[in-house]
Motif scaffolding. Structure first.
Motif, short mmCIF file in Angstrom:
data_model
loop_
_atom_site.label_atom_id
_atom_site.label_comp_id
_atom_site.label_asym_id
_atom_site.label_seq_id
_atom_site.Cartn_x
_atom_site.Cartn_y
_atom_site.Cartn_z
N VAL A 58 -1.77 -0.38 -9.23
CA VAL A 58 -1.39 -0.59 -7.84
C VAL A 58 0.03 -0.10 -7.59
O VAL A 58 0.29 0.67 -6.67
CB VAL A 58 -1.51 -2.08 -7.46
CG1 VAL A 58 -0.97 -2.31 -6.06
CG2 VAL A 58 -2.96 -2.53 -7.53
N ALA A 105 1.24 3.14 -5.28
CA ALA A 105 2.15 2.95 -4.15
C ALA A 105 3.48 3.67 -4.35
O ALA A 105 4.14 4.04 -3.38
CB ALA A 105 2.40 1.45 -3.95
N SER A 106 3.87 3.87 -5.61
CA SER A 106 5.13 4.57 -5.86
C SER A 106 5.06 6.03 -5.45
O SER A 106 6.07 6.67 -5.19
CB SER A 106 5.50 4.48 -7.35
OG SER A 106 4.60 5.23 -8.15
N THR A 153 2.82 7.00 -2.85
CA THR A 153 2.36 7.07 -1.46
C THR A 153 3.18 6.20 -0.52
O THR A 153 2.73 5.88 0.58
CB THR A 153 0.88 6.64 -1.37
OG1 THR A 153 0.75 5.30 -1.89
CG2 THR A 153 -0.01 7.57 -2.18
N GLY A 199 3.83 3.08 -0.60
CA GLY A 199 3.26 1.77 -0.31
C GLY A 199 1.88 1.79 0.29
O GLY A 199 1.27 0.74 0.48
N LYS A 200 1.35 2.96 0.60
CA LYS A 200 0.03 3.05 1.21
C LYS A 200 -1.03 3.14 0.11
O LYS A 200 -0.99 4.02 -0.74
CB LYS A 200 -0.05 4.29 2.11
CG LYS A 200 -1.37 4.42 2.87
CD LYS A 200 -1.34 5.63 3.79
CE LYS A 200 -2.65 5.75 4.56
NZ LYS A 200 -2.65 6.94 5.45
N LEU A 201 -2.00 2.23 0.15
CA LEU A 201 -3.05 2.23 -0.87
C LEU A 201 -4.27 2.99 -0.38
O LEU A 201 -5.24 2.42 0.12
CB LEU A 201 -3.41 0.78 -1.24
CG LEU A 201 -2.32 0.00 -1.97
CD1 LEU A 201 -2.80 -1.41 -2.28
CD2 LEU A 201 -1.90 0.71 -3.24
N GLY A 243 7.06 0.81 -5.98
CA GLY A 243 5.80 0.88 -5.25
C GLY A 243 5.33 -0.49 -4.84
O GLY A 243 4.86 -0.71 -3.71
N ILE A 285 4.70 -2.06 -1.05
CA ILE A 285 3.50 -2.76 -0.59
C ILE A 285 3.91 -4.06 0.10
O ILE A 285 3.41 -4.39 1.18
CB ILE A 285 2.56 -3.08 -1.77
CG1 ILE A 285 2.01 -1.79 -2.39
CG2 ILE A 285 1.39 -3.95 -1.31
CD1 ILE A 285 1.23 -2.01 -3.67
N ASN A 299 5.40 -3.39 3.47
CA ASN A 299 4.37 -3.09 4.46
C ASN A 299 3.65 -4.36 4.91
O ASN A 299 3.35 -4.53 6.09
CB ASN A 299 3.36 -2.09 3.87
CG ASN A 299 3.93 -0.70 3.72
OD1 ASN A 299 4.97 -0.39 4.29
ND2 ASN A 299 3.26 0.14 2.95
#
Length: 287
Positions: A70, A74-75, A77, A79-81, A268, A272, A275
């Motif tokens: 996870v 996120a690292s 993107t 924070g976007k999964l 990351g 998350i 966000n």
């Protein structure tokens, strides 16, 4: 923090309080912590009451049995999964995420169950090739001299004792650079091992893509592939494992694009959490 059996990723939890910080944990053996603090915050960092004075606005912790899927995702993107993360270090795993919450995993079951694209898998096959060459079951390979010289051993027979003297998987995986160097020198056995590793890693990612339909119904939609780990960075002039893996995947899924994170998984995880806090804050403001 909610845990899952059989190496599944841990759940990540969001909390909204009155004021404080954003906390991210990598969930791995390093226990790295990333704290995002508002510039206007007044938080004491000394004294016995320092830790108690910090309120956590939101936190996230991510990990699986051997990797930080996870946080690693996120690292890359921010924070976007959404997309897929491929981690290939001592072990290997492919993990995919959809925006609707669906997830899928391939590999990541450990060396006993066949993570042959991992650093351990590559090195174990190299050691096996040396033993097979020594007892006549396999072709001669320069892996023999290269590994013996690196380990300071005088005979392939000594490799057996060296291998079982310590159960650390990372100790075995550390031999990957020797395998890459041997392959670049033209050794057939080493090249065969690396080609097999590339195929295993690519197949892991493809399995996740198929299960989650990350490439869309037409198979051409774009999606990120976050690539993390020493194996994917083990390259010299001729061999670039990460590049070869991406090439194999792109043949079937042309919309894939690679991301190589420049921050740790803990960052990351913190993204998350940030966000999550932002979503909660907006929900509170509109209610």
């Amino acid at each position: 923090m909610k845990g899952h059996p059989n190496g599944e990723i841990e759940g990540f939890v969001g909390e909204t309080l009155s004021a404080g910080v954003i906390l991210g944990l990598d969930g791995g053996t390093t226990s790295t912590v990333c704290i995002c603090i508002p510039a206007t915050a007044s938080i004491p960092f000394t004294g016995t009451k320092a830790a108690e004075s910090i309120e956590i606005l939101s936190r996230a912790s991510a990990g699986c049995s051997n990797f930080n899927s996870v946080g690693a995702m996120a690292s890359g993107t921010l924070g976007k999964l959404h997309g897929c993360v491929l981690i290939a270090g001592t072990g290997s795993i492919a993990y995919g995420f959809c925006e609707d919450g669906r997830r899928a995993r391939a590999a990541g079951a450990g060396p006993i169950l066949g993570d042959w694209g991992s650093g351990y898998g590559i090195a174990a096959q190299a050691l096996t090739a040396v033993i097979r060459a020594h007892d006549g079951r396999g072709p001669q390979t320069i892996l023999t001299n290269n590994i013996l010289n690196l380990l300071g051993l005088s005979s392939p027979d000594e490799i057996i004792g060296w291998t079982y003297a310590d159960s650390s998987w990372a100790r075995i995986a550390a031999l990957v650079p020797v395998v890459v160097a041997s392959a670049e020198a033209g050794d057939e056995a080493a090249n065969k091992i690396l080609h097999y590793s590339v195929q295993e890693l690519a197949d892991s990612v493809k399995a996740v893509i198929q299960r989650l339909k990350l490439s869309g119904e037409d198979g051409n939609s774009s999606f990120p592939l976050v690539m993390v780990g020493g194996v994917l960075e083990a390259n010299n002039k001729k061999w670039d494992i990460g590049k070869e893996v991406l090439k194999h995947i792109s043949k079937d899924y042309p919309g894939v694009f690679s991301i190589h994170p420049e921050v740790e998984p803990a960052v990351g995880a913190a993204l998350i959490a940030l966000n999550q806090y932002t979503i909660s804050l907006r929900a509170d403001q509109t209610s």
